[in-house]
Design a protein around this motif. Structure first.
Motif, PDB file in Angstrom:
ATOM      1  N   VAL A  17      36.523  44.368  43.208  1.00  0.00           N
ATOM      2  CA  VAL A  17      37.263  45.804  43.660  1.00  0.00           C
ATOM      3  C   VAL A  17      37.418  46.319  42.429  1.00  0.00           C
ATOM      4  O   VAL A  17      37.928  45.622  41.667  1.00  0.00           O
ATOM      5  N   LEU A  18      37.416  47.160  41.885  1.00  0.00           N
ATOM      6  CA  LEU A  18      38.008  47.948  40.537  1.00  0.00           C
ATOM      7  C   LEU A  18      39.378  47.900  40.375  1.00  0.00           C
ATOM      8  O   LEU A  18      40.001  48.344  40.858  1.00  0.00           O
ATOM      9  N   LYS A  23      44.493  48.072  48.189  1.00  0.00           N
ATOM     10  CA  LYS A  23      45.206  49.014  48.660  1.00  0.00           C
ATOM     11  C   LYS A  23      44.822  50.263  48.488  1.00  0.00           C
ATOM     12  O   LYS A  23      44.719  51.082  49.587  1.00  0.00           O
ATOM     13  N   GLN A  24      43.855  50.690  47.300  1.00  0.00           N
ATOM     14  CA  GLN A  24      43.029  52.030  47.313  1.00  0.00           C
ATOM     15  C   GLN A  24      41.501  52.357  47.391  1.00  0.00           C
ATOM     16  O   GLN A  24      41.119  53.462  47.166  1.00  0.00           O
ATOM     17  N   PHE A  25      41.249  50.780  47.088  1.00  0.00           N
ATOM     18  CA  PHE A  25      39.810  50.744  46.612  1.00  0.00           C
ATOM     19  C   PHE A  25      38.864  49.528  47.409  1.00  0.00           C
ATOM     20  O   PHE A  25      37.929  49.755  47.338  1.00  0.00           O
ATOM     21  N   GLY A  26      39.995  48.951  48.747  1.00  0.00           N
ATOM     22  CA  GLY A  26      39.589  47.753  48.899  1.00  0.00           C
ATOM     23  C   GLY A  26      37.986  47.410  50.209  1.00  0.00           C
ATOM     24  O   GLY A  26      37.448  49.176  50.519  1.00  0.00           O
ATOM     25  N   LYS A  27      37.252  46.907  50.417  1.00  0.00           N
ATOM     26  CA  LYS A  27      36.017  46.384  51.106  1.00  0.00           C
ATOM     27  C   LYS A  27      36.955  47.306  52.286  1.00  0.00           C
ATOM     28  O   LYS A  27      35.594  48.029  53.600  1.00  0.00           O
ATOM     29  N   CYS A  38      37.213  54.699  50.139  1.00  0.00           N
ATOM     30  CA  CYS A  38      35.582  54.282  49.789  1.00  0.00           C
ATOM     31  C   CYS A  38      35.989  52.989  49.121  1.00  0.00           C
ATOM     32  O   CYS A  38      37.309  52.971  48.830  1.00  0.00           O
ATOM     33  N   TRP A  39      35.026  52.223  49.743  1.00  0.00           N
ATOM     34  CA  TRP A  39      35.044  51.000  48.090  1.00  0.00           C
ATOM     35  C   TRP A  39      34.792  50.718  47.491  1.00  0.00           C
ATOM     36  O   TRP A  39      33.666  51.938  47.403  1.00  0.00           O
ATOM     37  N   ASN A  40      35.489  51.002  46.100  1.00  0.00           N
ATOM     38  CA  ASN A  40      35.353  51.228  44.590  1.00  0.00           C
ATOM     39  C   ASN A  40      34.382  49.750  44.103  1.00  0.00           C
ATOM     40  O   ASN A  40      35.686  48.617  43.638  1.00  0.00           O
TER      41      ASN A  40
END
Length: 141
Positions: A17-18, A23-27, A38-40
């Motif tokens: 995860v980026l 909290k912001q980019f999770g799966k 989104c997932w990043n």
């Protein structure tokens, strides 16, 4: 008739995860039906998503929506039974755009887990951004 296989009991894991900012980019954001999240992944070769289903399944379609510029050129779908080794089920080749894309999977065997490997990212650093992931098929047990 194919139905959605991902449910609240489906367990998921991702390669990264980026900045570890779940909290912001999770799966979870691949499955929340919100086009703003989104997932990043973080940077690196061959990012992946692993799904473990509560019941055995036969996959017939993989649906993915990437962010343009952060998609994979090649995806490999692998599957296995509970404690077995992963084997390749299919390869597919997404377009580098923001559209929801569907990839039919021919004659997939019954599996308990699937792993989607994102190879050859269009991003120079190997990052992948997925807004939506869905797996269609049938439950077999």
């Amino acid at each position: 008739m194919a139905s959605q296989l991902i449910c609240s009991e489906t367990q998921s894991r991702v390669s990264s995860v980026l900045n570890r900012d779940v909290k912001q980019f999770g799966k979870k954001f691949m499955f929340d039906c919100n086009e703003e999240t989104c997932w990043n992944s973080d940077q690196g070769d061959c990012q992946w998503v692993l799904l473990e289903f509560p019941r055995s399944v036969k996959v017939s379609v993989v649906k993915l929506q990437f962010q343009g510029g952060f998609s994979a050129k090649t995806c490999r779908l692998e599957g296995c039974c509970k404690d077995g080794d992963f084997t390749e089920l299919s390869q597919f080749y997404p377009e580098d755009n923001n559209c929801l894309q569907s990839f039919p999977i021919q004659e997939a065997p019954t599996v308990d887990k699937v792993k989607i490997l994102f190879e050859n990212s269009t991003d120079f650093f190997g990052r992948i951004i997925v807004y939506s992931l869905d797996i269609l098929g049938e439950k077999t047990s």
